[in-house]
Design a protein around this motif. Sequence first.
Motif, PDB file in Angstrom:
ATOM      1  N   LYS A 154       0.101 -50.028 -13.452  1.00 37.83           N
ATOM      2  CA  LYS A 154       1.184 -49.726 -14.391  1.00 37.83           C
ATOM      3  C   LYS A 154       0.965 -48.334 -14.995  1.00 37.83           C
ATOM      4  O   LYS A 154       0.053 -48.130 -15.802  1.00 37.83           O
ATOM      5  N   ALA A 155       1.800 -47.410 -14.580  1.00 34.50           N
ATOM      6  CA  ALA A 155       1.697 -46.029 -15.044  1.00 34.50           C
ATOM      7  C   ALA A 155       2.496 -45.833 -16.323  1.00 34.50           C
ATOM      8  O   ALA A 155       3.246 -46.707 -16.759  1.00 34.50           O
ATOM      9  N   HIS A 156       2.336 -44.674 -16.945  1.00 32.10           N
ATOM     10  CA  HIS A 156       3.120 -44.331 -18.121  1.00 32.10           C
ATOM     11  C   HIS A 156       4.393 -43.577 -17.740  1.00 32.10           C
ATOM     12  O   HIS A 156       5.350 -43.539 -18.514  1.00 32.10           O
ATOM     13  N   GLU A 157       4.396 -42.981 -16.577  1.00 34.34           N
ATOM     14  CA  GLU A 157       5.599 -42.288 -16.089  1.00 34.34           C
ATOM     15  C   GLU A 157       6.459 -43.273 -15.316  1.00 34.34           C
ATOM     16  O   GLU A 157       5.992 -43.932 -14.386  1.00 34.34           O
ATOM     17  N   HIS A 158       7.736 -43.373 -15.695  1.00 31.72           N
ATOM     18  CA  HIS A 158       8.602 -44.403 -15.129  1.00 31.72           C
ATOM     19  C   HIS A 158       9.385 -43.876 -13.929  1.00 31.72           C
ATOM     20  O   HIS A 158      10.088 -42.872 -14.013  1.00 31.72           O
ATOM     21  N   GLN A 159       9.231 -44.607 -12.833  1.00 29.65           N
ATOM     22  CA  GLN A 159      10.019 -44.372 -11.627  1.00 29.65           C
ATOM     23  C   GLN A 159      10.411 -45.738 -11.092  1.00 29.65           C
ATOM     24  O   GLN A 159       9.655 -46.371 -10.350  1.00 29.65           O
ATOM     25  N   ARG A 160      11.596 -46.185 -11.459  1.00 30.17           N
ATOM     26  CA  ARG A 160      12.011 -47.540 -11.110  1.00 30.17           C
ATOM     27  C   ARG A 160      12.121 -47.722  -9.609  1.00 30.17           C
ATOM     28  O   ARG A 160      12.742 -46.925  -8.906  1.00 30.17           O
ATOM     29  N   ALA A 161      11.485 -48.778  -9.115  1.00 24.45           N
ATOM     30  CA  ALA A 161      11.493 -49.067  -7.692  1.00 24.45           C
ATOM     31  C   ALA A 161      11.918 -50.494  -7.390  1.00 24.45           C
ATOM     32  O   ALA A 161      12.218 -50.802  -6.236  1.00 24.45           O
ATOM     33  N   VAL A 162      11.917 -51.368  -8.383  1.00 25.56           N
ATOM     34  CA  VAL A 162      12.285 -52.776  -8.190  1.00 25.56           C
ATOM     35  C   VAL A 162      13.549 -53.048  -8.988  1.00 25.56           C
ATOM     36  O   VAL A 162      13.624 -52.728 -10.168  1.00 25.56           O
TER      37      VAL A 162
END
Length: 384
Positions: free
Chosen positions: A375-383
């Motif tokens: 779980k990163a702090h930078e968000h890149q939605r993939a789901v």
Amino acid sequence: MSDRIFDVAVIGAGVFGAWIAHRLRQSSKSVVLIDAYGPANSRASSGDESRIIRMGYGADEIYTRSALRSRELWQELAAKVNEPLFRQTGVLWLAHEHDPYPVATADTLTKLAIPFEKLAVGEVARRYPQFNLDGVSWGMIEPNSGVLLARRAVQAVVSRAIDDGVEYLQEQVEAPSGPGRLDSITTSSNRQISADEFVFACGPWLPKIFPDVLSGRINPSRQEVFYFGAAPGDKRFAPPLMPTWIDFKEEVYGLPEMDGSGIKIAIDRHGPPFDPDEGDRIVTDAGLEEVRNRLAGRLPALRDAPLVEARVCQYENTSNGDFLIDRHPEFANVWIAGGGSGHGFKHGPAVAEYVAARIDRNKEGIEPRFSLATKAHEHQRAVY
């Protein structure tokens, strides 16, 4: 209650926590379930009247399998409590040209032998004349999917769990201090709840309870949901004539009229940051205007339909949309189960089986995608 040591204390009576408590009790564990506001309350991510249950997840087979198992368990529960918690409306995917997600969804459903039907755009128009299909290249129907009656469903799980021996307590829980092993938690009325294991399934409250670990890793976002009313006697927008539908590329979804609630429509796009305790739950004019435009574009007969209800809920987003189900790094006997990220409701039963199995096996077999480490702090939605 203060003198008793439970096998497991579950904090949060949303869909994840309710099912986890229920599942643990089925394995003969002593369980206490605690929630600040009550099961599926209006502040909870598990609140509101309805949720989609679909099998399609693009190439994400892990969630397709989870949804399939969960649907089976939802149906079993509905039969046990004799309530229609699941409505088999079918789920219609409206696919655009050069849109890889529905293509990958069809491939996954085929691989797992899950029934679906691919439809030419002309066949979609014949079956569902309510829709304006501008921009749609083809369709796909999951005939066995549909809608869960969200609030009623969570309350039914909690009621069943209590009947089976789970103790329920409605109080706020103070954030534990550590590190080490957690012996007990304290409620707002200064009750001490002791347990061998603790599961925090508090949804958007998780970063408030564990800010050092989860701040930036779970981010609640403000989401607006709208219900519109069809004309008197107009059955075109209720089952069986109207399915649940998803226009993935346009980030919009809709649920048919059920039980007088109206036709539900919402934008599946992350909103601004939101506080689940204090956030303003009045929808915005801009949100209503956008949804009205989408409604008029896709279901033109509802262009001037009255708004009969509107709600503000929240997603609890991880960096990419995967669930977070893992041990707390500083507490040997504390589990975190959250990160529903706007798609988690349907998976409650399967999440509960997964958590119960991890507790029984002392963390054996953690799915890497659910781990805190991913779980990163930078968000890149993939789901989605």
